[in-house]
Design an enzyme around this catalytic site. Structure first.
Site, PDB file in Angstrom:
ATOM      1  N   ARG A   1      -6.249   2.774 -10.480  1.00  0.00           N
ATOM      2  CA  ARG A   1      -5.945   3.216  -9.109  1.00  0.00           C
ATOM      3  C   ARG A   1      -4.520   3.745  -9.036  1.00  0.00           C
ATOM      4  NH1 ARG A   1      -7.282  -1.986  -5.909  1.00  0.00           N
ATOM      5  NH2 ARG A   1      -6.540  -0.854  -4.089  1.00  0.00           N
TER       6      ARG A   1
ATOM      7  N   ARG B   1      -3.997 -10.740  -3.626  1.00  0.00           N
ATOM      8  CA  ARG B   1      -4.490 -10.300  -2.322  1.00  0.00           C
ATOM      9  C   ARG B   1      -5.873 -10.853  -2.027  1.00  0.00           C
ATOM     10  NH1 ARG B   1      -4.990  -4.218  -0.584  1.00  0.00           N
ATOM     11  NH2 ARG B   1      -6.117  -4.041  -2.537  1.00  0.00           N
TER      12      ARG B   1
ATOM     13  N   LYS C   1       0.097  -0.592   3.177  1.00  0.00           N
ATOM     14  CA  LYS C   1      -0.334   0.333   4.229  1.00  0.00           C
ATOM     15  C   LYS C   1      -1.168  -0.385   5.282  1.00  0.00           C
ATOM     16  CE  LYS C   1      -2.584   3.017   1.368  1.00  0.00           C
ATOM     17  NZ  LYS C   1      -2.338   2.325   0.085  1.00  0.00           N
TER      18      LYS C   1
ATOM     19  N   ARG D   1     -11.076  -8.387  -3.531  1.00  0.00           N
ATOM     20  CA  ARG D   1     -11.821  -7.127  -3.579  1.00  0.00           C
ATOM     21  C   ARG D   1     -12.238  -6.799  -5.007  1.00  0.00           C
ATOM     22  NH1 ARG D   1      -8.295  -2.966  -0.108  1.00  0.00           N
ATOM     23  NH2 ARG D   1      -8.689  -1.735  -1.973  1.00  0.00           N
TER      24      ARG D   1
ATOM     25  N   ARG E   1      -5.628  11.548   0.987  1.00  0.00           N
ATOM     26  CA  ARG E   1      -5.304  11.025  -0.327  1.00  0.00           C
ATOM     27  C   ARG E   1      -5.265  12.115  -1.371  1.00  0.00           C
ATOM     28  NH1 ARG E   1      -7.018   5.529   0.158  1.00  0.00           N
ATOM     29  NH2 ARG E   1      -6.537   4.399  -1.744  1.00  0.00           N
TER      30      ARG E   1
HETATM   31  P1  AP5 Z   1      -2.101  -4.167   1.725  1.00  0.00           P
HETATM   32  O1  AP5 Z   1      -1.543  -4.048   3.091  1.00  0.00           O
HETATM   33  O2  AP5 Z   1      -3.499  -4.634   1.576  1.00  0.00           O
HETATM   34  O3  AP5 Z   1      -1.853  -2.810   0.919  1.00  0.00           O
HETATM   35  P2  AP5 Z   1      -2.554  -1.396   1.032  1.00  0.00           P
HETATM   36  O4  AP5 Z   1      -1.484  -0.384   0.815  1.00  0.00           O
HETATM   37  O5  AP5 Z   1      -3.401  -1.304   2.233  1.00  0.00           O
HETATM   38  O6  AP5 Z   1      -3.421  -1.472  -0.294  1.00  0.00           O
HETATM   39  P3  AP5 Z   1      -4.922  -1.046  -0.560  1.00  0.00           P
HETATM   40  O7  AP5 Z   1      -5.313  -1.645  -1.872  1.00  0.00           O
HETATM   41  O8  AP5 Z   1      -5.789  -1.317   0.604  1.00  0.00           O
HETATM   42  O9  AP5 Z   1      -4.746   0.445  -0.769  1.00  0.00           O
HETATM   43  P4  AP5 Z   1      -5.691   1.368  -1.423  1.00  0.00           P
HETATM   44  O10 AP5 Z   1      -5.055   2.600  -0.992  1.00  0.00           O
HETATM   45  O11 AP5 Z   1      -5.886   1.254  -2.873  1.00  0.00           O
HETATM   46  O12 AP5 Z   1      -7.127   0.925  -0.874  1.00  0.00           O
HETATM   47  P5  AP5 Z   1      -8.084   1.529   0.206  1.00  0.00           P
HETATM   48  O13 AP5 Z   1      -8.813   0.442   0.846  1.00  0.00           O
HETATM   49  O14 AP5 Z   1      -7.352   2.503   1.040  1.00  0.00           O
HETATM   50  O15 AP5 Z   1      -1.130  -5.116   0.897  1.00  0.00           O
HETATM   51  C1  AP5 Z   1      -1.395  -5.455  -0.457  1.00  0.00           C
HETATM   52  C2  AP5 Z   1      -1.055  -6.935  -0.718  1.00  0.00           C
HETATM   53  O16 AP5 Z   1       0.348  -7.126  -0.630  1.00  0.00           O
HETATM   54  C3  AP5 Z   1      -1.662  -7.886   0.297  1.00  0.00           C
HETATM   55  O17 AP5 Z   1      -2.016  -9.084  -0.337  1.00  0.00           O
HETATM   56  C4  AP5 Z   1      -0.538  -8.122   1.297  1.00  0.00           C
HETATM   57  O18 AP5 Z   1      -0.683  -9.344   1.947  1.00  0.00           O
HETATM   58  C5  AP5 Z   1       0.684  -8.053   0.403  1.00  0.00           C
HETATM   59  N1  AP5 Z   1       1.872  -7.519   1.071  1.00  0.00           N
HETATM   60  C6  AP5 Z   1       1.915  -6.500   1.980  1.00  0.00           C
HETATM   61  N2  AP5 Z   1       3.187  -6.237   2.357  1.00  0.00           N
HETATM   62  C7  AP5 Z   1       3.967  -7.096   1.646  1.00  0.00           C
HETATM   63  C8  AP5 Z   1       5.391  -7.308   1.588  1.00  0.00           C
HETATM   64  N3  AP5 Z   1       6.257  -6.577   2.313  1.00  0.00           N
HETATM   65  N4  AP5 Z   1       5.841  -8.269   0.741  1.00  0.00           N
HETATM   66  C9  AP5 Z   1       4.968  -9.010   0.002  1.00  0.00           C
HETATM   67  N5  AP5 Z   1       3.628  -8.865   0.022  1.00  0.00           N
HETATM   68  C10 AP5 Z   1       3.121  -7.910   0.836  1.00  0.00           C
HETATM   69  O19 AP5 Z   1      -9.088   2.351  -0.712  1.00  0.00           O
HETATM   70  C11 AP5 Z   1      -9.954   1.700  -1.616  1.00  0.00           C
HETATM   71  C12 AP5 Z   1     -10.783   2.729  -2.335  1.00  0.00           C
HETATM   72  O20 AP5 Z   1     -11.590   3.460  -1.396  1.00  0.00           O
HETATM   73  C13 AP5 Z   1     -10.018   3.819  -3.101  1.00  0.00           C
HETATM   74  O21 AP5 Z   1      -9.638   3.392  -4.379  1.00  0.00           O
HETATM   75  C14 AP5 Z   1     -11.044   4.952  -3.110  1.00  0.00           C
HETATM   76  O22 AP5 Z   1     -12.021   4.736  -4.077  1.00  0.00           O
HETATM   77  C15 AP5 Z   1     -11.704   4.823  -1.752  1.00  0.00           C
HETATM   78  N6  AP5 Z   1     -11.032   5.650  -0.726  1.00  0.00           N
HETATM   79  C16 AP5 Z   1     -10.415   5.207   0.417  1.00  0.00           C
HETATM   80  N7  AP5 Z   1      -9.906   6.225   1.111  1.00  0.00           N
HETATM   81  C17 AP5 Z   1     -10.193   7.356   0.404  1.00  0.00           C
HETATM   82  C18 AP5 Z   1      -9.904   8.736   0.598  1.00  0.00           C
HETATM   83  N8  AP5 Z   1      -9.198   9.168   1.665  1.00  0.00           N
HETATM   84  N9  AP5 Z   1     -10.345   9.619  -0.328  1.00  0.00           N
HETATM   85  C19 AP5 Z   1     -11.045   9.202  -1.404  1.00  0.00           C
HETATM   86  N10 AP5 Z   1     -11.335   7.926  -1.662  1.00  0.00           N
HETATM   87  C20 AP5 Z   1     -10.912   6.995  -0.765  1.00  0.00           C
HETATM   88 MG    MG Z   2      -5.490  -1.138   2.576  1.00  0.00          MG
END
Ligand code: AP5
Ligand code: MG
Length: 213
Positions: free
Chosen positions: A171, A127, A13, A160, A88
Site C-alpha cells: 500500500r 490499528r 486521514k 483490517r 487517490r
Molecule cells: P487512520 O486514521 O486509520 O489512518 P488513515 O490515513 O485513515 O489510514 P487508512 O489505512 O484508512 O488509509 P488508506 O488510505 O490505506 O485506507 P482506505 O480505507 O482509504 O490512522 C491509522 C492508525 O494510526 C490508527 O490506529 C489511529 O488510531 C492511529 N493514529 C492516527 N493518528 C495518530 C497520531 N497522531 N498519533 C498516533 N497514532 C495515530 O482504503 C483502503 C483500500 O480501499 C485501498 O488500499 C484501496 O484498495 C481502496 N480504495 C479506497 N479509496 C480508493 C480510491 N479513491 N481509489 C482506489 N482505491 C481506493
Molecule cells: Mg482511513
C-alpha cells in the site's frame, strides 16, 4: 467547506476527518469505508473491490469516480463535505475537478498529513477499525474504553485484512507511485496545506483547524 484529506495509508486521514466532520457538521466521505461496507453486505461493488483491497492495490478508477461524484451531489453535501481516501490518482482528481466545475464549484482545501513510512508500518499493526461506524483505534495509542468494542456505536472492532505487514508495504508503494503526485496537483491548484502527522492526535487536529478556520 469542501476538504480533501491527503496522506499515506495510516497517516491519520480517517481519524482527523471524523473529528472535522463532527465539528463542522459536514459528511465524512471515506471511499475505503464505503468499499468495506459493501464487502460486508456482499454487494456486487464489494465483490469487485475486495481482491484489490486485500492485495493493497487501488480499486480501478471507474469503480470509484462515479460513486464519489454521485455522493457529493446529495443534499447533505450542500454545506460542504470532507473526502478521505479520494482522490487517490491523477485521473480521480481530474474527474473530481470536472464534476465540481460543471456545477460552478471547487474544492477549498487539500490537507496533506505527513508521516514517514517507518512510523506508518508501526501504526498499522496496532490499528483496529469499527465495521459499524468506521471509527479507528490503536491498541496502544488510542485504545477503546472496552477491549474489542467501539466507543461510538458498540460494534465489534477488528484488524483490517489489509493491515497485514506485507500488504501495508505494498500500500505504501502504491501510495508513493500513484497518490503522492496529487500533492503537486493541489499545490498547483493553490489549495494545498501540510500538517505534521507525527504529533499527538489533538495537536494534528488543532493544526488542521488553524488552516480551515
Ligand atoms: P487512520 O486514521 O486509520 O489512518 P488513515 O490515513 O485513515 O489510514 P487508512 O489505512 O484508512 O488509509 P488508506 O488510505 O490505506 O485506507 P482506505 O480505507 O482509504 O490512522 C491509522 C492508525 O494510526 C490508527 O490506529 C489511529 O488510531 C492511529 N493514529 C492516527 N493518528 C495518530 C497520531 N497522531 N498519533 C498516533 N497514532 C495515530 O482504503 C483502503 C483500500 O480501499 C485501498 O488500499 C484501496 O484498495 C481502496 N480504495 C479506497 N479509496 C480508493 C480510491 N479513491 N481509489 C482506489 N482505491 C481506493
Ligand atoms: Mg482511513
Amino acid at each position: 467547506m469542501k476538504i480533501i484529506m491527503l496522506g499515506a495509508p495510516g497517516a491519520g486521514k480517517g481519524t482527523q476527518a471524523k473529528q472535522i466532520a463532527d465539528k463542522f457538521s459536514i459528511p465524512h466521505i471515506s471511499t475505503g469505508d464505503i468499499f468495506r461496507a459493501n464487502i460486508k453486505e456482499g454487494t456486487e461493488l464489494g465483490k469487485k473491490a475486495k481482491g484489490y483491497m486485500d492485495a493493497g492495490e487501488l480499486v480501478p478508477d471507474e469503480l470509484v469516480c462515479d460513486l464519489v461524484v454521485d455522493r457529493i451531489q446529495k443534499e447533505d453535501c450542500a454545506n460542504g463535505f470532507i473526502l478521505d481516501g479520494f482522490p487517490r490518482t491523477i485521473p480521480q482528481a481530474e474527474a473530481l475537478t470536472e464534476a465540481l466545475n460543471a456545477i460552478g464549484q471547487k474544492m477549498d482545501y487539500a490537507i496533506d498529513i505527513e508521516v514517514d513510512d517507518a512510523q506508518i508500518v508501526e501504526r498499522m499493526g496496532g490499528r483496529r477499525a469499527c465495521l459499524g461506524c468506521g471509527a479507528t483505534y490503536h491498541i496502544i495509542n488510542i485504545p477503546p474504553k472496552k477491549e474489542g468494542i467501539c466507543d461510538r456505536c458498540g460494534s465489534e472492532i477488528i484488524l483490517r485484512d489489509d493491515d497485514k505487514p506485507e500488504t501495508v508495504q505494498n500500500r505504501l508503494n502504491v501510495y508513493h507511485e500513484q497518490t503522492q503526485p496529487l500533492i503537486d496537483y493541489y499545490k498547483n491548484e493553490g489549495i494545498l496545506s501540510s500538517v505534521d502527522g507525527t504529533q499527538p492526535m489533538d495537536k494534528v487536529f488543532a493544526d488542521i483547524i488553524g488552516i480551515v478556520g
